[in-house]
Design a protein around this motif. Structure first.
Motif, PDB file in Angstrom:
ATOM      1  N   PHE A 120     -37.838   0.223  44.139  1.00  0.00           N
ATOM      2  CA  PHE A 120     -38.006  -1.225  44.227  1.00  0.00           C
ATOM      3  C   PHE A 120     -38.249  -1.646  45.663  1.00  0.00           C
ATOM      4  O   PHE A 120     -37.678  -1.073  46.600  1.00  0.00           O
ATOM      5  CB  PHE A 120     -36.729  -1.957  43.786  1.00  0.00           C
ATOM      6  CG  PHE A 120     -36.530  -2.059  42.306  1.00  0.00           C
ATOM      7  CD1 PHE A 120     -37.125  -3.083  41.578  1.00  0.00           C
ATOM      8  CD2 PHE A 120     -35.725  -1.151  41.637  1.00  0.00           C
ATOM      9  CE1 PHE A 120     -36.920  -3.203  40.210  1.00  0.00           C
ATOM     10  CE2 PHE A 120     -35.520  -1.255  40.266  1.00  0.00           C
ATOM     11  CZ  PHE A 120     -36.116  -2.282  39.553  1.00  0.00           C
ATOM     12  N   PHE A 121     -39.068  -2.685  45.816  1.00  0.00           N
ATOM     13  CA  PHE A 121     -39.158  -3.382  47.101  1.00  0.00           C
ATOM     14  C   PHE A 121     -38.761  -4.830  46.844  1.00  0.00           C
ATOM     15  O   PHE A 121     -39.338  -5.491  45.978  1.00  0.00           O
ATOM     16  CB  PHE A 121     -40.573  -3.302  47.671  1.00  0.00           C
ATOM     17  CG  PHE A 121     -40.705  -4.068  48.957  1.00  0.00           C
ATOM     18  CD1 PHE A 121     -40.119  -3.597  50.118  1.00  0.00           C
ATOM     19  CD2 PHE A 121     -41.375  -5.287  48.992  1.00  0.00           C
ATOM     20  CE1 PHE A 121     -40.196  -4.324  51.303  1.00  0.00           C
ATOM     21  CE2 PHE A 121     -41.461  -6.017  50.163  1.00  0.00           C
ATOM     22  CZ  PHE A 121     -40.876  -5.529  51.327  1.00  0.00           C
ATOM     23  N   CYS A 136     -35.754  -1.621  50.311  1.00  0.00           N
ATOM     24  CA  CYS A 136     -36.580  -0.665  49.587  1.00  0.00           C
ATOM     25  C   CYS A 136     -35.628   0.435  49.145  1.00  0.00           C
ATOM     26  O   CYS A 136     -34.966   1.050  49.986  1.00  0.00           O
ATOM     27  CB  CYS A 136     -37.672  -0.130  50.513  1.00  0.00           C
ATOM     28  SG  CYS A 136     -38.782   1.023  49.687  1.00  0.00           S
ATOM     29  N   PHE A 137     -35.515   0.633  47.849  1.00  0.00           N
ATOM     30  CA  PHE A 137     -34.483   1.569  47.378  1.00  0.00           C
ATOM     31  C   PHE A 137     -34.876   2.216  46.059  1.00  0.00           C
ATOM     32  O   PHE A 137     -35.577   1.605  45.250  1.00  0.00           O
ATOM     33  CB  PHE A 137     -33.136   0.837  47.218  1.00  0.00           C
ATOM     34  CG  PHE A 137     -33.156  -0.359  46.298  1.00  0.00           C
ATOM     35  CD1 PHE A 137     -32.817  -0.234  44.960  1.00  0.00           C
ATOM     36  CD2 PHE A 137     -33.536  -1.623  46.763  1.00  0.00           C
ATOM     37  CE1 PHE A 137     -32.828  -1.328  44.106  1.00  0.00           C
ATOM     38  CE2 PHE A 137     -33.555  -2.734  45.918  1.00  0.00           C
ATOM     39  CZ  PHE A 137     -33.200  -2.583  44.583  1.00  0.00           C
ATOM     40  N   TYR A 159     -30.182   2.987  46.045  1.00  0.00           N
ATOM     41  CA  TYR A 159     -29.963   3.672  47.322  1.00  0.00           C
ATOM     42  C   TYR A 159     -31.206   3.546  48.209  1.00  0.00           C
ATOM     43  O   TYR A 159     -32.309   3.917  47.788  1.00  0.00           O
ATOM     44  CB  TYR A 159     -29.635   5.140  47.042  1.00  0.00           C
ATOM     45  CG  TYR A 159     -29.134   5.916  48.229  1.00  0.00           C
ATOM     46  CD1 TYR A 159     -27.773   5.943  48.543  1.00  0.00           C
ATOM     47  CD2 TYR A 159     -30.016   6.626  49.041  1.00  0.00           C
ATOM     48  CE1 TYR A 159     -27.301   6.654  49.626  1.00  0.00           C
ATOM     49  CE2 TYR A 159     -29.553   7.340  50.139  1.00  0.00           C
ATOM     50  CZ  TYR A 159     -28.195   7.356  50.421  1.00  0.00           C
ATOM     51  OH  TYR A 159     -27.727   8.059  51.498  1.00  0.00           O
ATOM     52  N   THR A 160     -31.009   3.037  49.396  1.00  0.00           N
ATOM     53  CA  THR A 160     -32.128   2.783  50.320  1.00  0.00           C
ATOM     54  C   THR A 160     -32.948   4.031  50.629  1.00  0.00           C
ATOM     55  O   THR A 160     -32.395   5.102  50.865  1.00  0.00           O
ATOM     56  CB  THR A 160     -31.586   2.188  51.644  1.00  0.00           C
ATOM     57  OG1 THR A 160     -31.047   0.904  51.348  1.00  0.00           O
ATOM     58  CG2 THR A 160     -32.684   2.042  52.686  1.00  0.00           C
ATOM     59  N   THR A 161     -34.265   3.862  50.608  1.00  0.00           N
ATOM     60  CA  THR A 161     -35.168   4.958  50.964  1.00  0.00           C
ATOM     61  C   THR A 161     -36.394   4.367  51.655  1.00  0.00           C
ATOM     62  O   THR A 161     -36.788   3.240  51.352  1.00  0.00           O
ATOM     63  CB  THR A 161     -35.583   5.748  49.691  1.00  0.00           C
ATOM     64  OG1 THR A 161     -36.300   6.923  50.081  1.00  0.00           O
ATOM     65  CG2 THR A 161     -36.457   4.927  48.757  1.00  0.00           C
ATOM     66  N   PRO A 162     -36.986   5.107  52.607  1.00  0.00           N
ATOM     67  CA  PRO A 162     -38.240   4.606  53.193  1.00  0.00           C
ATOM     68  C   PRO A 162     -39.397   4.851  52.233  1.00  0.00           C
ATOM     69  O   PRO A 162     -39.293   5.720  51.348  1.00  0.00           O
ATOM     70  CB  PRO A 162     -38.414   5.459  54.457  1.00  0.00           C
ATOM     71  CG  PRO A 162     -37.634   6.703  54.210  1.00  0.00           C
ATOM     72  CD  PRO A 162     -36.554   6.389  53.208  1.00  0.00           C
ATOM     73  N   ARG A 174     -34.521  -4.753  57.610  1.00  0.00           N
ATOM     74  CA  ARG A 174     -34.269  -4.046  56.344  1.00  0.00           C
ATOM     75  C   ARG A 174     -32.785  -3.836  56.081  1.00  0.00           C
ATOM     76  O   ARG A 174     -32.070  -3.310  56.932  1.00  0.00           O
ATOM     77  CB  ARG A 174     -34.978  -2.691  56.363  1.00  0.00           C
ATOM     78  CG  ARG A 174     -34.753  -1.920  55.081  1.00  0.00           C
ATOM     79  CD  ARG A 174     -35.981  -1.243  54.555  1.00  0.00           C
ATOM     80  NE  ARG A 174     -37.154  -2.108  54.471  1.00  0.00           N
ATOM     81  CZ  ARG A 174     -38.379  -1.640  54.244  1.00  0.00           C
ATOM     82  NH1 ARG A 174     -38.586  -0.357  54.091  1.00  0.00           N
ATOM     83  NH2 ARG A 174     -39.403  -2.477  54.178  1.00  0.00           N
ATOM     84  N   LEU A 175     -32.330  -4.215  54.891  1.00  0.00           N
ATOM     85  CA  LEU A 175     -30.958  -3.928  54.464  1.00  0.00           C
ATOM     86  C   LEU A 175     -30.857  -2.447  54.138  1.00  0.00           C
ATOM     87  O   LEU A 175     -31.799  -1.866  53.598  1.00  0.00           O
ATOM     88  CB  LEU A 175     -30.631  -4.691  53.183  1.00  0.00           C
ATOM     89  CG  LEU A 175     -30.472  -6.200  53.248  1.00  0.00           C
ATOM     90  CD1 LEU A 175     -30.381  -6.762  51.836  1.00  0.00           C
ATOM     91  CD2 LEU A 175     -29.213  -6.547  54.024  1.00  0.00           C
ATOM     92  N   VAL A 176     -29.719  -1.867  54.443  1.00  0.00           N
ATOM     93  CA  VAL A 176     -29.472  -0.474  54.069  1.00  0.00           C
ATOM     94  C   VAL A 176     -28.324  -0.486  53.075  1.00  0.00           C
ATOM     95  O   VAL A 176     -27.246  -1.005  53.378  1.00  0.00           O
ATOM     96  CB  VAL A 176     -29.117   0.370  55.306  1.00  0.00           C
ATOM     97  CG1 VAL A 176     -28.851   1.813  54.909  1.00  0.00           C
ATOM     98  CG2 VAL A 176     -30.241   0.285  56.329  1.00  0.00           C
TER      99      VAL A 176
END
Ligand code: 16H
Length: 253
Positions: A120-121, A136-137, A159-162, A174-176
Motif C-alpha cells: 500500500f501507498f 508505504c508498507f 510493515y514499512t518497506t521502500p 515517511r511514517l515508519v
C-alpha cells in the motif's frame, strides 16, 4: 481479493515458478512470527492504560528515540457478533479502507506480491503542527490454525518497506510502522451442528499493536495527544463498521 484495476503493478517475481515465494516472503514470515511471540507478553510492567471504554483497553509505553516519540501501543478489545476472520478481512481489504479510516487522504495498492500480501501507498491527513506524512508498507493477512477443535487465529501485519513506485518526495515525511491486528474467535455454547452457530453466540478477541515512528521531528506532547485520541477512535469506529457490515451476512469463519 483485490480488483485488478486497483493494482498499479503485479510482482515482477514470477511467483508461479517460485513455489509461491516472492522477494519479501522471508521478511513477512519473520515479522509475523515476532508478532505471534509479542502478543503473548503482558502489559503489567511499564505500560500505562491511557484509555478504557467498556471492553476496550488501550495501553502505551513512553519511549523516545533521538528525541522522537515512538511509543509502542497495545490495545485489547472484545467485539460481539463477529469473527476474527471478519475483523481481519475488513482491516486488510483495500475496498473498505476509506469507509472506516478517518486519518487518511488517500490509499492505493502499488503491488500485489501474492493473494495475501499487497503493498500500500497511503497519504495521511495532516493532523499535527508538522509536515504531511505518507506511508508505504506491505500488508499481509494470515490464518493460523491452533488445533482441530479451536477456531483459528487471524492476523494482519502492516510493515514499512521502500518501493520504486513510492519514492520519498520532500517536504513529505515517511511514517515508519510495524502494526499488527491479531484476532481470535470465541464461540459460546457451541451447537452440535456448526451450521447452527448464530452471531449472538460468537465474539472476537482483538489485539492491536503498533510501533510507529513519525519519521521526523514532531512535538512530543502534540504527538502523544493525537495518539491518545486517535487510536481509541479508530478501534471504536472500525469495529462498529465491521459489526454493521456483517450484521445480516452469513458468518465468515
Ligand atoms: O492501522 C491503522 N490503519 C492502517 C490502514 O490504513 C494503516 C496503519 C499504518 C500507519 C502508519 C504507517 C503504516 C501503516 O497500520 C489504523 C491507524 C489508526 C491511526 C491512529 C493515529 C495515531 C496518530 C499518531 C501516530 C503516528 C501516526 C500514525 C498515522 C496512522
Amino acid at each position: 481479493t483485490v480488483p485488478v484495476s486497483t493494482i498499479v503493478s503485479k510482482s515482477n517475481d514470477d511467483n508461479s515458478e517460485n513455489n509461491g515465494k516472492h522477494r519479501l516472503t522471508d521478511d513477512v514470515e519473520r515479522i509475523v512470527q515476532e508478532h505471534l511471540q509479542y502478543v503473548r507478553e503482558d502489559v503489567s510492567n511499564g505500560w500505562d492504560l491511557i484509555h478504557q471504554d467498556g471492553e476496550m483497553k488501550v495501553y502505551r509505553r513512553e519511549v523516545e528515540e533521538n528525541g522522537i516519540v515512538v511509543d509502542p501501543l497495545k490495545c485489547f478489545h472484545t467485539i460481539k457478533g463477529v469473527t476474527g476472520h471478519e475483523i481481519c478481512r475488513y482491516f486488510w481489504e483495500f475496498q473498505y479502507r476509506m469507509e472506516w479510516e478517518t486519518t487518511l487522504d488517500s490509499t492505493k495498492i502499488i503491488e500485489a506480491l501474492d493473494p495475501d500480501t499487497v503493498i500500500f501507498f497511503q497519504l495521511h491527513k495532516r493532523v499535527w503542527p508538522a509536515a504531511q506524512r505518507d506511508s508505504c508498507f506491505w500488508s499481509h493477512i494470515r490464518c493460523i490454525s491452533n488445533s482441530d477443535e479451536d477456531q483459528p487465529t487471524w492476523l494482519v501485519v502492516n510493515y514499512t518497506t521502500p518501493h520504486p513506485l513510492a519514492p520519498i518526495k520532500s517536504p513529505q515525511v515517511r511514517l515508519v510502522a510495524n502494526v499488527a491486528l491479531i484476532c481470535e474467535t470465541i464461540i459460546s455454547e457451541p451447537p452440535l451442528n456448526p451450521k447452527d452457530i448464530k452471531r449472538e453466540n460468537i465474539q472476537c478477541k482483538l489485539t492491536y499493536v503498533a510501533f510507529v515512528n513519525p519519521g521526523g521531528w514532531v512535538p512530543s506532547a502534540a504527538l502523544r495527544g493525537v495518539a491518545k485520541r486517535e487510536y481509541p477512535r479508530f478501534l471504536k469506529r472500525f469495529t462498529s463498521y465491521v459489526v454493521e457490515q456483517t450484521r445480516n451476512k452469513p458468518i465468515l469463519f
